[in-house]
Design an enzyme around this catalytic site. Sequence first.
Site, mmCIF file in Angstrom:
data_model
loop_
_atom_site.group_PDB
_atom_site.id
_atom_site.type_symbol
_atom_site.label_atom_id
_atom_site.label_comp_id
_atom_site.label_asym_id
_atom_site.label_seq_id
_atom_site.Cartn_x
_atom_site.Cartn_y
_atom_site.Cartn_z
ATOM 1 N N TYR A 147 7.527 -19.703 -24.331
ATOM 2 C CA TYR A 147 7.297 -20.000 -22.860
ATOM 3 C C TYR A 147 6.071 -20.249 -22.893
ATOM 4 O O TYR A 147 5.376 -19.216 -22.537
ATOM 5 C CB TYR A 147 8.311 -19.566 -22.469
ATOM 6 C CG TYR A 147 8.614 -19.440 -21.048
ATOM 7 C CD1 TYR A 147 7.926 -18.709 -20.120
ATOM 8 C CD2 TYR A 147 9.463 -20.653 -20.821
ATOM 9 C CE1 TYR A 147 8.369 -19.185 -18.182
ATOM 10 C CE2 TYR A 147 9.538 -21.067 -19.128
ATOM 11 C CZ TYR A 147 9.203 -20.538 -18.075
ATOM 12 O OH TYR A 147 9.492 -21.493 -16.914
ATOM 13 N N ASP A 242 -2.670 -18.519 -24.605
ATOM 14 C CA ASP A 242 -1.789 -18.487 -23.194
ATOM 15 C C ASP A 242 -1.466 -17.411 -23.289
ATOM 16 O O ASP A 242 -0.272 -16.496 -24.076
ATOM 17 C CB ASP A 242 -0.145 -18.724 -23.157
ATOM 18 C CG ASP A 242 0.448 -18.809 -22.145
ATOM 19 O OD1 ASP A 242 1.140 -19.871 -22.243
ATOM 20 O OD2 ASP A 242 0.095 -18.268 -21.235
ATOM 21 N N LYS A 270 0.574 -13.375 -14.439
ATOM 22 C CA LYS A 270 0.973 -11.710 -14.186
ATOM 23 C C LYS A 270 -0.077 -10.889 -13.190
ATOM 24 O O LYS A 270 -0.373 -10.740 -12.289
ATOM 25 C CB LYS A 270 1.275 -11.850 -15.587
ATOM 26 C CG LYS A 270 2.209 -12.431 -15.620
ATOM 27 C CD LYS A 270 3.632 -11.840 -16.744
ATOM 28 C CE LYS A 270 4.559 -13.497 -17.279
ATOM 29 N NZ LYS A 270 5.629 -13.315 -16.291
HETATM 30 P P1 KE4 Z 1 5.044 -18.518 -14.036
HETATM 31 O O1 KE4 Z 1 4.849 -19.591 -14.083
HETATM 32 O O2 KE4 Z 1 6.358 -17.911 -14.360
HETATM 33 O O3 KE4 Z 1 4.043 -16.997 -13.310
HETATM 34 O O4 KE4 Z 1 3.950 -18.154 -15.520
HETATM 35 C C1 KE4 Z 1 4.540 -18.527 -16.876
HETATM 36 C C2 KE4 Z 1 4.403 -18.487 -17.852
HETATM 37 C C3 KE4 Z 1 3.434 -18.546 -19.175
HETATM 38 N N1 KE4 Z 1 3.296 -18.102 -19.488
HETATM 39 C C4 KE4 Z 1 3.425 -16.938 -20.501
HETATM 40 C C5 KE4 Z 1 3.798 -16.449 -21.570
HETATM 41 C C6 KE4 Z 1 4.383 -16.645 -19.541
HETATM 42 O O5 KE4 Z 1 5.560 -15.759 -19.776
HETATM 43 C C7 KE4 Z 1 5.547 -17.083 -17.904
HETATM 44 C C8 KE4 Z 1 6.487 -16.573 -17.578
HETATM 45 N N2 KE4 Z 1 6.654 -15.790 -17.788
HETATM 46 C C9 KE4 Z 1 8.010 -15.068 -17.200
HETATM 47 C C10 KE4 Z 1 8.638 -14.389 -17.951
HETATM 48 N N3 KE4 Z 1 8.831 -13.664 -19.838
HETATM 49 C C11 KE4 Z 1 8.226 -15.413 -16.400
HETATM 50 C C12 KE4 Z 1 9.384 -14.322 -15.385
HETATM 51 C C13 KE4 Z 1 10.643 -15.719 -15.169
HETATM 52 O O6 KE4 Z 1 10.300 -16.830 -15.060
HETATM 53 O O7 KE4 Z 1 10.562 -15.798 -13.626
#
Ligand code: KE4
Length: 437
Positions: A147, A242, A270
């Site tokens: 993701y 990523d 994060k």
């Molecule tokens: P954000 O747009 O949520 O800040 O980041 C996206 C993203 C990009 N790359 C990786 C490897 C990520 O894990 C994420 C976001 N992770 C999720 C949970 N695994 C965020 C939680 C959510 O979607 O509420």
Amino acid sequence: MTPRLRSKSQAIFRRAEQILVGGVSSPVRAFKAVGGDPIVIERAAGARLFDVDGNEYIDYVCSWGAMILGHAHPAVTAAIAEQARRGTSYGMTNELEVEFAAVITRALPSLQMVRFVSSGTEATMSAIRVARAFTGRNLILKFEGCYHGHSDSFLSQAGSGLATLGIASSPGVPSAFAELTLNVPYNDMAAVERAFARHPNQIAAVIVEPVAANMGVVPPQPGFLQGLRELTRSSGALLIFDEVISGFRLAYGGVQTLYGVAPDLTTLGKIIGGGLPVAAYGGRRDVMRLVAPLGPVYQAGTLSGNPLAMRAGLETLRLLSAQDFYENLNAKAERLISRVREALQASGVAGHVNAVGSVATLFFSGEPVRDYEAAKKSDTRRFAAFFAEMLDRGIFLPPSQYEALFVSAAHTEEDIGRTVLACRESLKVALAATPAD
Ligand code: KE4
């Protein structure tokens, strides 16, 4: 186990559902995969969450990995308060941005230039845009179950909330656009080679979670990351790591420093925000100089690099750079994980724990999990029963089989002991409540 009273959470969540889509600001929080009403949190401190009914939880979600120091760390909170009095967003370059970029590029030498944004989604969306511009190619290759945020290029066969909700590909993405993203199984170098052979000189970039955590935790098999590095280099495609989850989680820096593989571009998020919205993308100078205003690849953001978030990030990374921080964190996580593995073994429940450093997933699956296909064979009914039992025992796990749990610096040995005890009891109940598929 007597379920905890959560009447205030339920009442507030009813109201939330009237005005917030699904009652949440991000889908995975809605407990769709585990059932019941989500708890509504009133405050957090250290390794604890406190809900509006006064229930206390040992938190292993840690704001989806961001809170590696624990919640409301005094030094981070003080830094934010001090900066807030000096203004929160200037809309212009501030010295904190420059300082923070220097700290990050020193920690990840492959980042020669960096651009701050406000979410991981912005970072990955921008990274593939500049990769397409640099190579003049259109195709992006990603891995099933990974993701990379919710921009259009990444919403096919993705992990995290899409896996949790069983959304194979999101409506609203034109098929002509979706076709520009290739998906292959994680850890399958032969499949990557086949994709490159089928699309010679057309793949702009491979984007990968160097340690996957959005199908649950799946470490790279030996040679996988090196293989991607060699193949992208020989075929003129860019390699994007990523590291939104893994950056400063597994080591001070990224997985790239652990595995000795230098990508062309890296995305971060994060942890580097210290709990505030900060993310970044960066890498080779010859690639990043295509980004406006140096080059024609446009990307912008109102709150990018704001001093409040920069200050939180700087203070967080200062604390993470302390001697033995990761050694201590990873050793503590290892103590938890080895005891959970023992509990699993003793319970008779079919399961595997995948773990790297302080990030882990307990898969309710009888076979090892090395890719998304295997992860999807997990018994998600049993996971849901286990999750509910743990929650009633005051242990807050990520509400999805396809997410990772995180250990923070704030978790104590006593927390670990309580968690293992709750795990033993919850596995017993989950086994009885949900006969194997
Ligand atoms: P954000 O747009 O949520 O800040 O980041 C996206 C993203 C990009 N790359 C990786 C490897 C990520 O894990 C994420 C976001 N992770 C999720 C949970 N695994 C965020 C939680 C959510 O979607 O509420």
